[in-house]
Design an enzyme around this catalytic site. Sequence first.
Site, PDB file in Angstrom:
ATOM      1  N   ASP A  97       0.866  -1.172   0.000  1.00 46.81           N
ATOM      2  CA  ASP A  97       0.000   0.000   0.000  1.00 46.81           C
ATOM      3  C   ASP A  97       0.913   1.235   0.000  1.00 46.81           C
ATOM      4  O   ASP A  97       2.096   1.161   0.363  1.00 46.81           O
ATOM      5  CB  ASP A  97      -0.953  -0.004   1.204  1.00 46.81           C
ATOM      6  CG  ASP A  97      -2.166   0.906   0.960  1.00 46.81           C
ATOM      7  OD1 ASP A  97      -2.110   1.740   0.031  1.00 46.81           O
ATOM      8  OD2 ASP A  97      -3.162   0.795   1.702  1.00 46.81           O
TER       9      ASP A  97
HETATM   10  C1  BGC Z   1      -5.090   3.171  -0.105  1.00 49.16           C
HETATM   11  C2  BGC Z   1      -5.164   2.120  -1.203  1.00 49.16           C
HETATM   12  C3  BGC Z   1      -4.989   2.785  -2.545  1.00 49.16           C
HETATM   13  C4  BGC Z   1      -3.670   3.552  -2.560  1.00 49.16           C
HETATM   14  C5  BGC Z   1      -3.384   4.240  -3.881  1.00 49.16           C
HETATM   15  C6  BGC Z   1      -3.860   4.046  -0.233  1.00 49.16           C
HETATM   16  O1  BGC Z   1      -3.923   5.133   0.645  1.00 49.16           O
HETATM   17  O2  BGC Z   1      -5.100   2.528   1.148  1.00 49.16           O
HETATM   18  O3  BGC Z   1      -6.391   1.445  -1.151  1.00 49.16           O
HETATM   19  O4  BGC Z   1      -5.030   1.814  -3.556  1.00 49.16           O
HETATM   20  O5  BGC Z   1      -3.718   4.541  -1.545  1.00 49.16           O
HETATM   21  O6  BGC Z   1      -4.213   5.314  -4.081  1.00 49.16           O
END
Ligand code: BGC
Length: 744
Positions: free
Chosen positions: A283
């Site tokens: 993540d």
């Molecule tokens: C979120 C993810 C997301 C990623 C990219 C993160 O803050 O938890 O679900 O895919 O950002 O935007």
Amino acid sequence: MMRAPTILFAALLAHLCAGPAQAAEAAPWLNRDLSPDARAELLEAQMTQDEQLLLLKGYYGANVKMSWIKPAPLSIRPLLPGSAGYVPGIERLGIPALRETDAGVGIANTNWMRPGDQATAFPSGLMNAATWNPDLIFASGSAIGAEARDRGFNVVLDGALNLAREPRGGRTFEYAGEDPLLAGTIVGEQIRGIQSQHVISTTKHFALNDEEIGRTVLSANIGEAAARESDLLAFEIAIERGDPGAVMCSYNRYNGVYCCENDFLLNHVLKHDWSYPGWVLSDWGGVHSTVDAANNGLDQESSSGFDRQEYFGDPLKRALQDGTVAPRRLQEMVHRILRTMFDKGLMDEAPPAQQPSAHVDAAVRSAEEGIVLLKNEQNILPLTRSAKTIAIVGAHANIGMLSGGGSSQVVPLGENPDDEVFVGGPVHVLPNGARLMPLGREIYDPPSPLSAIAQEVPRAKVRFMAGNDISDLARRVATADVVIVFAEQWMTEGEDVKDLSLAGRQNDLIAALAAANPHTIVVLETGGPVLMPWLDKVPAVLETWFAGSGGAAALAHVLFGQVNPSGRLPITFPQSETQLPRPVLPDPGSSYAPFDVNYFEGADVGYRWFARQNLKPLFPFGFGFSYTSFALSGFSATTGDAISATVSVTNTGTRDGAETVQLYATPPAAASVPRLVGWSKVSLRAGETKSVTIKTEPRLLANFDPAGDVWRIAAGTYSLSVGSSSADAALSTSVALAAREIKP
Ligand code: BGC
């Protein structure tokens, strides 16, 4: 470090032009008759170590300056797609860049906003789960996949799947509810649908990222058996059904260890026990080390600019040089990525069309099936078309349907970027022309329910009544034939809602309108469950969740009976927060020091917790009315590899409709409570009877034995019940099972 095309690439091109046979000779990995693994091995053999390392490090895909994100190198910046993520390709070998978009509820284009760049907002993940219809969600998944592909993306960051242990969790709307079988099945089908368009889907956030407050520091603590039987089982089922190309490890820690460097989760469970062949990406900002992350199962650092420092790239190269990360681990990381790119068609398919498409019909269909009718006294619904005056109040129902906030936010079709009300605030235009949505504010997906309802009754006076003065509104709606009051609960990534009450004075408003006019219908637009202190004062309640671009039409179809509601709750609605395992949310304080959340309820999440504590919820899991009625008869069960249950369902009313027959089983151990082991959603004409057979998911009859690394079905008598919710054991029987082991 993008390389100029080399002689090999030129040769490759020449051969490609010469025809497939010669191309396969120069670049044997292009031979589609070989397996994805064999093709990847051939390609890997051509790569330098620097090229391999390039594949393992991504960048934030939007070229915007924000103080907390380190910018991508100058050479990369022009290539960024303006979305969540970007991993450079290797041109000389024909390896395409990975262009990643968020897509929890449609293509999340808030970072890529050019005039006209809008996408279909699909129903929230929780609303998808409320359809209990895997085929429908496969179809909406393929529409999302097509929209991603048409916009030039080849990786879709969807498949969001964290169990709703905490209904106040800010991303409850993105996920698929509290039950591992329902959530795993629905999300698995969505992933399969997305990938049917030759793009890769992730599943995320692995694992136990079940709440938002303190998500980057908290440790979700739960024993192995309980985790395997709940959150991990949901992922296991989704991965089996959907075969996602990548798994995104989560921000939080699991039993004290960050999930993106968690040997147990990534190596032991995912890659060993489940034989997962795809790759693990982090993540955004979820990486905390080089050596531990690499050795414990992380294959790709998604967005090095979000992490406290760069962990893959040069630091990984140094770790390979000093031997703290072995060369065979580098091979494995690269192999997992490349074999998946072959497997999902990224190397072979024609490049995406870049002609943004829209799929409102698919969005309407899933919204229609996800709306849940919670109350309908004296059949006040469906509305007759004879109403002459309809008063509509609340929740910007004259603008659109509420959506959830955070990285899944879609700039919806029909949105006008210059209209502050549509988008919850002015769009921010950056010096490079990129346009940023006002994240952190409510955004309403057009069209408005007001217009959709007015279309159904062209001769009636359908009026939106604005104003903050509750007594004045009550006075004004008193003479209307029908009042529809919209109430909302906004949720967003990064925060949890502080409680389950409707914010502001919405409860007072509903009570006042209901007192002024007995024909007051409540339409809820909520991320998850809410409390309803006014419930016995209103004749009808519809839960429409965050319904997206198709939401207004779907709601109008349900209100006027064109569609008979068939949604069922994928999450328990409690009577108050005191019924939850943790009545009070954790408070990380301003220091954001690491803290623990102990999931002592174990695998008994949601309705299983309520059964264990003998608590009566406001509305149980699985619940939802229809405009017709159903009766079950002739329930029997046979045993074999799994239990197979057969029951007859009759539509005993006067309208066609669909019933969701739910099968629950209780294992013999004394403390066991019923678990959903299967269901069947069946459409029936008025008066029609159908026989349905439901096969159980055997792991839900079992318990996980960590010592033997195996599921065990205990010998004994299993109670079975079928009904229309977790609280309705309409018919029951029992079966005897012999002891059995199931290998994960
Ligand atoms: C979120 C993810 C997301 C990623 C990219 C993160 O803050 O938890 O679900 O895919 O950002 O935007």
